[in-house]
Design an enzyme around this catalytic site. Sequence first.
Site, short mmCIF file in Angstrom:
data_model
loop_
_atom_site.label_atom_id
_atom_site.label_comp_id
_atom_site.label_asym_id
_atom_site.label_seq_id
_atom_site.Cartn_x
_atom_site.Cartn_y
_atom_site.Cartn_z
N VAL A 142 0.85 -1.18 0.00
CA VAL A 142 0.00 0.00 0.00
C VAL A 142 0.89 1.23 0.00
O VAL A 142 0.71 2.15 -0.78
CB VAL A 142 -0.97 0.01 1.21
CG1 VAL A 142 -1.62 1.37 1.38
CG2 VAL A 142 -2.04 -1.05 1.02
N ASP A 143 1.93 1.20 0.84
CA ASP A 143 2.73 2.43 1.02
C ASP A 143 4.01 2.46 0.19
O ASP A 143 4.80 3.38 0.33
CB ASP A 143 3.00 2.69 2.50
CG ASP A 143 3.80 1.58 3.16
OD1 ASP A 143 4.25 0.66 2.45
OD2 ASP A 143 3.98 1.63 4.39
#
Lengths: 398, 398
Positions: A142-143
């Site tokens: 996600v990051d």
Amino acid sequence: MKNNAIYIQSGGPTSVINATAYGVISACKKNKDKINRLYSAKYGIKGLINKELIDIFTLDEKQIDLLPQTPSMAFGSCRYQITPEDIDDTDYKKILDTLEEYKIRYIFINGGNGTARACKEMKDFLDKQHYECNIILIPKTVDNDILCIDHSPGFPSAARHVAISISELAHDIRTYDTGLITTVEVMGRNTGFLAAASIMASKGGNGPDLIYIPEVVFDNSKFINDVKKVYEKKGKCLVVIAEGVKTPDGKYLFEDIHGRKSDTPELNMGGISPYIYNVLTEHFTCKIRCIDLGLMQRCAAHTISKIDVEEAITLGQLAVCEALKGEHGKMLSICRISDRPYKTEIKLVPIEMVAQKDATLPLYYLNEEKNYITSDYLDYIEPLVGELPVFAKFDFLG
Amino acid sequence: MKNNAIYIQSGGPTSVINATAYGVISACKKNKDKINRLYSAKYGIKGLINKELIDIFTLDEKQIDLLPQTPSMAFGSCRYQITPEDIDDTDYKKILDTLEEYKIRYIFINGGNGTARACKEMKDFLDKQHYECNIILIPKTVDNDILCIDHSPGFPSAARHVAISISELAHDIRTYDTGLITTVEVMGRNTGFLAAASIMASKGGNGPDLIYIPEVVFDNSKFINDVKKVYEKKGKCLVVIAEGVKTPDGKYLFEDIHGRKSDTPELNMGGISPYIYNVLTEHFTCKIRCIDLGLMQRCAAHTISKIDVEEAITLGQLAVCEALKGEHGKMLSICRISDRPYKTEIKLVPIEMVAQKDATLPLYYLNEEKNYITSDYLDYIEPLVGELPVFAKFDFLG
């Protein structure tokens, strides 16, 4: 001779990891002359250890076809960490037992940073046991904290969610002429890629005023001064803060607040907004809103990035091809050739290289004050996020 | 003789109020033989009092055309309450002065419940002054609390945002096999329409387990028992709670928590999630997540309901037609003729009737335990929210 394969989802969910599952499944189906059965492990590594497998070819085709648009992890995952072999080899022996019993030769592990390390250890163990297999790591995040890759599937969609949300919140903020400070907490444990993606909204005049990322020490008094400067000029201030920002003594801000330890596998990240709210109310009398975009960043299928889904599927398909070619202990990596037009090529990287540490946002994307992202970052992020919705823009509300 | 008109946005933002602005503008342009100029008041009623008007026909056409897809309030709004005439008539005299100076005869006010009351008072004042004008109230809402109407523009899009978010969060929740209680706070000061909309997600098997609305007293021990029952059976529990739930002694839960008064115009609603988190951690040892969907419910243009935009535009257009016909002191109301196929007709309702009190969710939509919504509500909500995205569904994760 035909062999069996297994596809394992690992770590935390993203909006497009099931698109990768779809890629793996479709490629295995195309190669039924070489792959007899494709399994998945229920709840990730746990299912591999406990011999709880799902026979994918027996599943309803219609549901499989829906995977690319389905968020989170269709086969489940876990935060379980395999006990290192030199401490207790029970977990690894069970894994070997499952693989042998189900005659699994091709192992596709779909995960992030933590998974890369687990993957490397599993490879080392199986090699030592002379168990013939091909392990391929398919990245997801996600990051965007995976090394040796331009970006990992999952990140573009999360970035799109952040960019669209900021763009819309900026409109909400302009509604009244009263003073208002708004902070928006976004995901990012050690990396600011996602927080930085909020500058996409600035193209339509809806960007934040300040951006704080984990790569830069978060100092309360500097933060207050930054906000003051903007607020005095505009009467408003929109701030984006990564959940993983760290205090001057090197601790995560959320550790400071909640007394939570950062090394527990079940770590709840984030939740810094109430703290930020308290810090701001000590220094400002205007209205203050501290918003946490939260889990929607990793499960909002409705803001998926088109290129992200395509790449997620492609990596799944290529993983199968590479394993069949005999590749082992490698991660599929997206390498960028050009920004505009957006062109990439897929390469293989040894897992050892990926497993070293977390990737971070290059500091040259920061402004001098280290509280904003320069427009150079747009070259990187725009092709991933895609076009944002266009909104009416007048100048009378400022 | 040609007259001028004014369009005023009032109260809080929604995702589609600018679509209504577009409707008013396009209808006024079509009636340029009767309407000379169309103004808007900058920051709502405040602009009307302070004579800060925007000459809409001079604005860039391209930007006007983007209004239907632009969230929040393009012309601004305020939470200012006009001082009642019998206390101090300064505000009303200023309003009259603005109307006279700008030769405004047609007044379109786009607002919710509070605006209906202000609208009625303004009409009474102007009538008493024998100021010839036609005031039409065009409804807008997020939580659907306006009387005398099937639903108000703004609500269907907010409901769609809630339904999609719950549907996606339900996937995130299934990822791990560990115990988890998740609560999702949604908007709704005195009405549960929006919280109830979450059952749309149940059609795809992604609905909540429990729903709490402001119309039913929120009792901590009942709540804990409800959650326990679900959790013991499933090992998970997904709860939707309206921000406006009230304690057994009739206070808003958020008043109890924050000591905030509910009668202040600048009231910050919501923020009950940290309290709910504390209540739950006292009784459960599993992981607990308390999510607030927050402002995105009223500004997420990316989850707009198609029917909502269409109706918002139509009401704007009809407001102009009705004013030109000589209607005065009326609200445009959407009346439902049938659910499937969805058919409505637009009627006029006297503002006095609308201004009486808030609409609430009919209690026959509640189950016997008063902690869930029956499927009858789907007949009402489905045509408004539209089709939800379809996701893959397997039975192995439960």
